[in-house]
Design an enzyme around this catalytic site. Structure first.
Site, short mmCIF file in Angstrom:
data_model
loop_
_atom_site.label_atom_id
_atom_site.label_comp_id
_atom_site.label_asym_id
_atom_site.label_seq_id
_atom_site.Cartn_x
_atom_site.Cartn_y
_atom_site.Cartn_z
N LYS A 161 42.23 -5.67 -10.47
CA LYS A 161 43.66 -6.00 -10.61
C LYS A 161 44.38 -5.59 -9.31
CE LYS A 161 42.96 -5.49 -15.52
NZ LYS A 161 43.49 -5.30 -16.86
N HIS B 99 43.34 -15.19 -16.74
CA HIS B 99 43.49 -13.84 -17.32
C HIS B 99 44.82 -13.77 -18.08
CE1 HIS B 99 43.85 -9.53 -17.72
NE2 HIS B 99 42.55 -9.45 -17.42
N GLU C 243 38.56 -12.13 -23.92
CA GLU C 243 39.34 -10.92 -23.68
C GLU C 243 40.56 -10.90 -24.60
OE1 GLU C 243 38.46 -9.02 -19.65
OE2 GLU C 243 40.32 -10.16 -19.53
N GLY D 85 38.02 -3.68 -16.57
CA GLY D 85 39.22 -3.38 -15.79
C GLY D 85 39.28 -1.90 -15.45
P1 PGA Z 1 40.44 -3.15 -19.31
O1 PGA Z 1 40.80 -4.56 -18.65
O2 PGA Z 1 38.97 -2.93 -19.11
O3 PGA Z 1 41.29 -2.16 -18.57
O4 PGA Z 1 40.80 -3.25 -20.75
C1 PGA Z 1 39.96 -5.65 -18.80
C2 PGA Z 1 40.55 -6.85 -18.11
O5 PGA Z 1 41.78 -7.00 -18.12
O6 PGA Z 1 39.83 -7.65 -17.50
#
Ligand code: PGA
Length: 219
Positions: free
Chosen positions: A13, A97, A146, A203
């Protein structure tokens, strides 16, 4: 699919500067060498070129992905990054996403244009869906399930439900299916063990190299 499974994707991110990404790559070196699946790291756009040089010079097995591509080609689109501008550095791109669908109001049409632009530049989309009902554009081979409630919350979906969604997605086409949403070293194996889910998209737990190394070891 050319990739060896499982596929483990790190989505940084809008985190990390070059220095911390550089150290992260150093720290992950021995773990990635021993891994028989595929690791795809998705840093922010400014670091793709340097990261790709580093991966080549150190002969790492890590592949690079972008976190998005423009729905436009090259041209007068201030602030955008066209797929053709990054194809020399990365072979994958996350598209669709939920953070982008929500914050940037990306429509189904935008997403299918992005997929097309990526494919035209030989970039393989990692297409995110938030549930069974999302449309998957033509040309997509890798789908990441997701669910929004699980992203960044520490509240992952149950492995049973994630496997059921993966099964429904696979019944609709020849897809490699990943699970993402609060994946940690502790729960990685529970998602992968049935073989229905082909990998994880990580993430928060990808940011620290030792947390991510444990996820690789558990995959
Ligand atoms: P997270 O994010 O592992 O922090 O839950 C996953 C993502 O948004 O790809």
């Amino acid at each position: 699919m050319n990739e060896s499974l499982p596929l483990v994707v790190a989505n940084f991110k809008a985190n990390k500067d070059w220095q911390s990404l550089d150290s992260w790559l150093e720290e992950i070196e021995s773990t990635q060498q021993a891994f028989t699946g595929t690791i795809i790291v998705c840093p922010s756009f400014p670091f793709l070129a340097k990261a790709s040089e580093k991966i080549e010079s150190k002969n790492l097995k890590i592949k690079l992905g972008a976190q998005d591509v423009s729905r436009f080609g090259e041209g007068a689109f201030t602030g955008e990054v066209a797929a053709s501008q990054i194809e020399a550095y990365c072979k994958y791109a996350i598209i669709g996403h939920s953070e982008r669908r929500q914050n940037f109001k990306e429509s189904e049409q935008d997403l299918s244009d992005k997929v097309q632009n990526a494919k035209n530049s030989n970039i393989e989309p990692i297409f995110c869906v938030q549930g069974k009902e999302n449309e998957i554009p033509d040309g997509v081979k890798i789908v990441a399930y997701e669910p929004v409630f699980a992203i960044g919350t520490g509240n992952p979906d149950s492995p049973e439900n994630a496997q059921e969604v993966a099964q429904v997605i696979k019944a609709s086409g020849d897809y490699t299916v990943l699970y993402g949403g609060s994946v940690t070293a502790k729960n990685t194996a529970t998602f992968l063990k049935s073989g229905t889910i082909d990998g994880v998209l990580v993430g928060s737990s990808s940011l620290n190299s030792s947390d991510f190394a444990k996820i690789i070891e558990a995959s």
